[in-house]
Structure formats: structure tokens, C-alpha cells
Design a protein around this motif. Structure first.
Motif, PDB file in Angstrom:
ATOM      1  N   LEU A  14       0.947  -1.218  -0.258  1.00 25.88           N
ATOM      2  CA  LEU A  14       0.053   0.154   0.011  1.00 25.88           C
ATOM      3  C   LEU A  14       1.032   1.271  -0.149  1.00 25.88           C
ATOM      4  CD1 LEU A  14      -2.642  -0.835   2.781  1.00 25.88           C
ATOM      5  CD2 LEU A  14      -2.783  -1.265   0.312  1.00 25.88           C
ATOM      6  N   SER A  15       0.401   2.349  -0.727  1.00 29.48           N
ATOM      7  CA  SER A  15       1.022   3.652  -0.547  1.00 29.48           C
ATOM      8  C   SER A  15      -0.291   4.668  -0.338  1.00 29.48           C
ATOM      9  CB  SER A  15       1.813   3.841  -1.446  1.00 29.48           C
ATOM     10  OG  SER A  15       1.029   3.833  -2.906  1.00 29.48           O
ATOM     11  N   TRP A  16       0.017   5.699   0.084  1.00 32.70           N
ATOM     12  CA  TRP A  16      -1.242   6.715   0.348  1.00 32.70           C
ATOM     13  C   TRP A  16      -0.844   8.271  -0.145  1.00 32.70           C
ATOM     14  CZ3 TRP A  16      -2.643   9.982   4.747  1.00 32.70           C
ATOM     15  CH2 TRP A  16      -1.552  10.145   5.709  1.00 32.70           C
ATOM     16  N   LEU A  17      -1.774   8.952  -0.040  1.00 31.75           N
ATOM     17  CA  LEU A  17      -1.363  10.554  -0.299  1.00 31.75           C
ATOM     18  C   LEU A  17      -2.709  11.294   0.538  1.00 31.75           C
ATOM     19  CD1 LEU A  17      -0.279  12.749  -2.114  1.00 31.75           C
ATOM     20  CD2 LEU A  17      -2.084  12.534  -3.660  1.00 31.75           C
ATOM     21  N   LEU A  18      -2.069  12.153   1.104  1.00 32.85           N
ATOM     22  CA  LEU A  18      -2.880  13.187   1.945  1.00 32.85           C
ATOM     23  C   LEU A  18      -3.397  14.278   1.035  1.00 32.85           C
ATOM     24  CD1 LEU A  18      -4.286  14.199   4.316  1.00 32.85           C
ATOM     25  CD2 LEU A  18      -2.136  15.264   5.077  1.00 32.85           C
ATOM     26  N   ASP A  19      -4.912  14.515   0.874  1.00 33.99           N
ATOM     27  CA  ASP A  19      -5.255  15.651   0.170  1.00 33.99           C
ATOM     28  C   ASP A  19      -5.942  16.534   0.976  1.00 33.99           C
ATOM     29  OD1 ASP A  19      -6.767  17.370  -1.314  1.00 33.99           O
ATOM     30  OD2 ASP A  19      -8.126  15.978  -2.091  1.00 33.99           O
ATOM     31  N   GLU A  20      -5.259  17.564   1.549  1.00 34.39           N
ATOM     32  CA  GLU A  20      -5.726  18.650   2.799  1.00 34.39           C
ATOM     33  C   GLU A  20      -6.698  19.366   2.177  1.00 34.39           C
ATOM     34  OE1 GLU A  20      -2.167  20.910   3.668  1.00 34.39           O
ATOM     35  OE2 GLU A  20      -0.934  19.000   4.503  1.00 34.39           O
ATOM     36  N   THR A  21      -7.025  19.439   0.944  1.00 36.70           N
ATOM     37  CA  THR A  21      -8.321  20.312   0.635  1.00 36.70           C
ATOM     38  C   THR A  21      -9.344  19.321   0.642  1.00 36.70           C
ATOM     39  OG1 THR A  21      -7.929  20.147  -1.720  1.00 36.70           O
ATOM     40  CG2 THR A  21      -6.504  21.918  -0.578  1.00 36.70           C
ATOM     41  N   GLY A  22      -9.053  18.163   0.097  1.00 35.41           N
ATOM     42  CA  GLY A  22     -10.242  17.310   0.050  1.00 35.41           C
ATOM     43  C   GLY A  22     -10.912  17.416  -1.300  1.00 35.41           C
ATOM     44  N   GLY A  36       5.704  10.150  -7.940  1.00 37.33           N
ATOM     45  CA  GLY A  36       6.204   9.630  -6.718  1.00 37.33           C
ATOM     46  C   GLY A  36       5.963  10.345  -5.365  1.00 37.33           C
ATOM     47  N   ARG A  37       4.748  10.925  -5.457  1.00 31.79           N
ATOM     48  CA  ARG A  37       4.314  11.608  -4.222  1.00 31.79           C
ATOM     49  C   ARG A  37       3.492  10.804  -3.096  1.00 31.79           C
ATOM     50  NH1 ARG A  37       4.123  17.123  -5.824  1.00 31.79           N
ATOM     51  NH2 ARG A  37       5.844  17.363  -6.951  1.00 31.79           N
ATOM     52  N   PHE A  38       3.159   9.623  -3.536  1.00 33.20           N
ATOM     53  CA  PHE A  38       2.633   8.703  -2.637  1.00 33.20           C
ATOM     54  C   PHE A  38       3.477   8.081  -1.498  1.00 33.20           C
ATOM     55  CE2 PHE A  38      -0.957   9.053  -5.181  1.00 33.20           C
ATOM     56  CZ  PHE A  38      -1.896   8.337  -4.554  1.00 33.20           C
ATOM     57  N   GLU A  45      -2.840  -1.124   6.653  1.00 34.30           N
ATOM     58  CA  GLU A  45      -3.841  -0.281   6.953  1.00 34.30           C
ATOM     59  C   GLU A  45      -3.175   1.041   6.797  1.00 34.30           C
ATOM     60  OE1 GLU A  45      -4.196   0.178  11.576  1.00 34.30           O
ATOM     61  OE2 GLU A  45      -4.870  -1.721  10.915  1.00 34.30           O
ATOM     62  N   VAL A  46      -3.970   2.172   6.597  1.00 34.18           N
ATOM     63  CA  VAL A  46      -3.682   3.550   6.975  1.00 34.18           C
ATOM     64  C   VAL A  46      -4.253   4.192   8.057  1.00 34.18           C
ATOM     65  CG1 VAL A  46      -3.550   5.746   5.607  1.00 34.18           C
ATOM     66  CG2 VAL A  46      -3.432   3.728   4.217  1.00 34.18           C
ATOM     67  N   SER A  47      -3.508   4.842   8.782  1.00 29.81           N
ATOM     68  CA  SER A  47      -4.118   5.416   9.828  1.00 29.81           C
ATOM     69  C   SER A  47      -3.621   6.964  10.088  1.00 29.81           C
ATOM     70  CB  SER A  47      -3.631   4.694  11.319  1.00 29.81           C
ATOM     71  OG  SER A  47      -4.043   3.389  11.266  1.00 29.81           O
ATOM     72  N   PRO A  48      -4.339   7.755   9.477  1.00 34.50           N
ATOM     73  CA  PRO A  48      -3.718   9.291   9.318  1.00 34.50           C
ATOM     74  C   PRO A  48      -4.312   9.821  10.589  1.00 34.50           C
ATOM     75  CG  PRO A  48      -5.854   8.893   7.813  1.00 34.50           C
ATOM     76  CD  PRO A  48      -5.371   7.554   8.569  1.00 34.50           C
ATOM     77  N   TYR A  53     -11.369  17.557   7.393  1.00 35.35           N
ATOM     78  CA  TYR A  53     -11.696  18.209   6.248  1.00 35.35           C
ATOM     79  C   TYR A  53     -10.943  17.927   5.214  1.00 35.35           C
ATOM     80  CZ  TYR A  53     -13.620  21.646   9.461  1.00 35.35           C
ATOM     81  OH  TYR A  53     -14.427  22.308  10.513  1.00 35.35           O
ATOM     82  N   CYS A  54     -10.125  16.762   5.208  1.00 34.06           N
ATOM     83  CA  CYS A  54      -9.241  16.210   4.496  1.00 34.06           C
ATOM     84  C   CYS A  54      -9.747  14.920   3.827  1.00 34.06           C
ATOM     85  CB  CYS A  54      -7.909  16.066   5.005  1.00 34.06           C
ATOM     86  SG  CYS A  54      -7.259  17.293   5.868  1.00 34.06           S
ATOM     87  N   ALA A  55      -9.143  14.329   2.917  1.00 30.57           N
ATOM     88  CA  ALA A  55      -9.268  13.082   2.394  1.00 30.57           C
ATOM     89  C   ALA A  55      -7.815  12.364   1.903  1.00 30.57           C
ATOM     90  CB  ALA A  55     -10.062  13.157   0.699  1.00 30.57           C
ATOM     91  N   ILE A  56      -7.854  10.969   2.173  1.00 30.93           N
ATOM     92  CA  ILE A  56      -6.690  10.267   1.795  1.00 30.93           C
ATOM     93  C   ILE A  56      -7.079   9.518   0.549  1.00 30.93           C
ATOM     94  CG2 ILE A  56      -6.062  10.309   4.206  1.00 30.93           C
ATOM     95  CD1 ILE A  56      -7.010   7.305   3.955  1.00 30.93           C
ATOM     96  N   TRP A  57      -5.967   9.086  -0.316  1.00 31.81           N
ATOM     97  CA  TRP A  57      -6.061   8.398  -1.359  1.00 31.81           C
ATOM     98  C   TRP A  57      -5.044   7.170  -1.147  1.00 31.81           C
ATOM     99  CZ3 TRP A  57      -8.685   8.878  -6.073  1.00 31.81           C
ATOM    100  CH2 TRP A  57      -9.508  10.316  -6.050  1.00 31.81           C
TER     101      TRP A  57
END
Length: 225
Positions: A14-22, A36-38, A45-48, A53-57
Motif C-alpha cells: 500500500l501507499s497513500w497520499l494526503l489531500d489536505e483540501t479534500g 512519486g508523491r505517494f 492499513e492507513v491510519s492518518p 476536512y481532508c481526504a486520503i488516497w
């Protein structure tokens, strides 16, 4: 995905990206992945944490052997996810988009399960790219699991058995307290019987109905209920 592996682990895949604006679009997210930003995930599992107000990918790739079953389930066993969007790559390079989460009424979800799951019909061997967008108004962790269809069915059967046993024990306690109330004229047993009946009603009505359908279009209010 191998035929002999009924529930392959995604640990380390797994890899993930934080979308701070959503508000990031899927093409923008794909560009972020190609750049390569992920961030790789050590685990399955991902535990942000708390991201109101954000979303994760979440991204991972599926490679199915020719002998492996075509039908799999992508399961996210947590009931606190409000919005889920699945982007599954097709053999022609396009992406199929499907939605889930508590923002989707229970009757419209892909599978009648209290948590989230998506059926993956991987009808051709080879590698597929998978992106999952998750947004919620609370703290959360997102386990990401893969199961063959028969394994997913066995898991749900065990879960239903334990839930049935729980409500069976609660119902037996209610009937026993009601019997003692009528037989011994016990006020204490009467209050205990009322408490147990309130507990069951709260579970069935407040959790089962209002959480999914609600009398309001406000997602925060439905979650609160």
C-alpha cells in the motif's frame, strides 16, 4: 493473486497520499502517483488520525495469475468511513468508479454488510491499478483486505453468528428479568428489564436505521444519531 492464497496480505503493497483540501480530482491524484508523491505504508492499513476536512488516497496494484479465481472482495472492515470512492483499472486502461461509505444509503451499497466492501471481478489475468479515496469527519484507520469469495462468505457467517448470539443472550436476560418481575413483583428486575429492552431498541433503531437513512440529509447528524 494466487489460487492457493485465499486472503493475500497487502502488507507492504500500500501507499497513500494526503489531500489536505479534500478537492483533488482523480487525474490530479494519478499525476501525484506518477511523480512519486505517494508514501509507502508499512502494514495493511492507513491510519492518518483526525482529518475532518481532508481526504486520503490509497493505491495498490493487483496482479492475478491465470489459475487464480476471478472473483475477489476488497474489504475495509471499519464502520466509521463516510465517503469511499473506488477507482479500478480495466483491461483497456480506463477506470471504473464506484462509491460507498455511510453517505450511501445501506440499501444502495454494493453488499449488505455493516462495514465496507467492493466486489472485484478480475476477469483477465495481469496487473490492475487500484485507487481508493476515503473521506470522513472523524478520526479513523483504514484496514485494506483482500478475500476470495468463499472466505468472505465464511467471515460474514461467523460475524452473523456472534451478533445473533449477542442478541440471543440479551433477549434471554430480558425474558428472565421480566419473569422475575411478574413472579416476585420485583421493582429492581422491572428496571433491569426496561434497561435491556432500551438497549436492544437503541441498537436496532438508532444504529441500524437512523445511521443509514436518517430523517435528515445532514451526514454529521446521521453519524451522531
Amino acid at each position: 493473486l494466487e489460487a492457493a492464497n485465499e486472503n493475500p496480505s497487502l502488507n507492504g503493497h500500500l501507499s497513500w497520499l494526503l489531500d489536505e483540501t479534500g478537492q483533488m480530482s482523480f487525474p490530479q491524484v494519478m499525476e501525484q502517483y506518477q511523480s512519486g508523491r505517494f508514501v509507502p505504508v508499512d502494514g495493511d492499513e492507513v491510519s492518518p488520525g483526525f482529518l475532518p476536512y481532508c481526504a486520503i488516497w490509497i493505491h495498490f496494484a493487483l496482479a492475478r495469475e491465470a489459475a487464480a479465481p476471478a472473483l475477489w472482495w476488497l474489504a475495509l472492515p471499519t464502520a466509521t468511513l463516510d465517503h469511499i470512492d473506488l477507482y479500478l483499472e480495466q483491461p483497456d486502461g480506463t477506470y471504473e468508479v464506484r462509491q460507498g461509505g455511510r453517505a450511501v444509503p445501506f440499501a444502495q451499497q454494493e453488499h449488505p454488510w455493516r462495514d465496507q466492501s467492493f466486489k472485484l471481478n478480475l476477469d483477465s489475468a495481469g496487473q490492475r491499478q487500484v485507487y481508493v479515496r476515503v473521506a470522513t469527519i472523524a478520526a479513523f484507520r483504514v484496514p485494506v483486505l483482500l478475500w476470495q469469495d468463499k472466505v468472505f462468505g465464511r467471515f460474514q457467517a461467523r460475524e452473523s453468528f456472534f451478533l445473533g448470539a449477542y442478541f440471543g443472550i440479551i433477549s434471554a436476560a430480558f425474558l428472565f428479568s421480566l419473569y422475575r418481575t411478574l413472579h416476585y413483583r420485583s421493582i429492581t428486575d422491572l428496571f433491569y428489564a426496561l434497561y435491556i429492552s432500551g438497549l436492544e431498541l437503541n441498537t436496532f433503531i438508532a444504529y441500524g436505521y437512523f445511521q443509514q437513512f436518517g430523517l435528515s440529509d445532514s451526514l454529521p447528524l446521521r453519524i451522531g444519531l
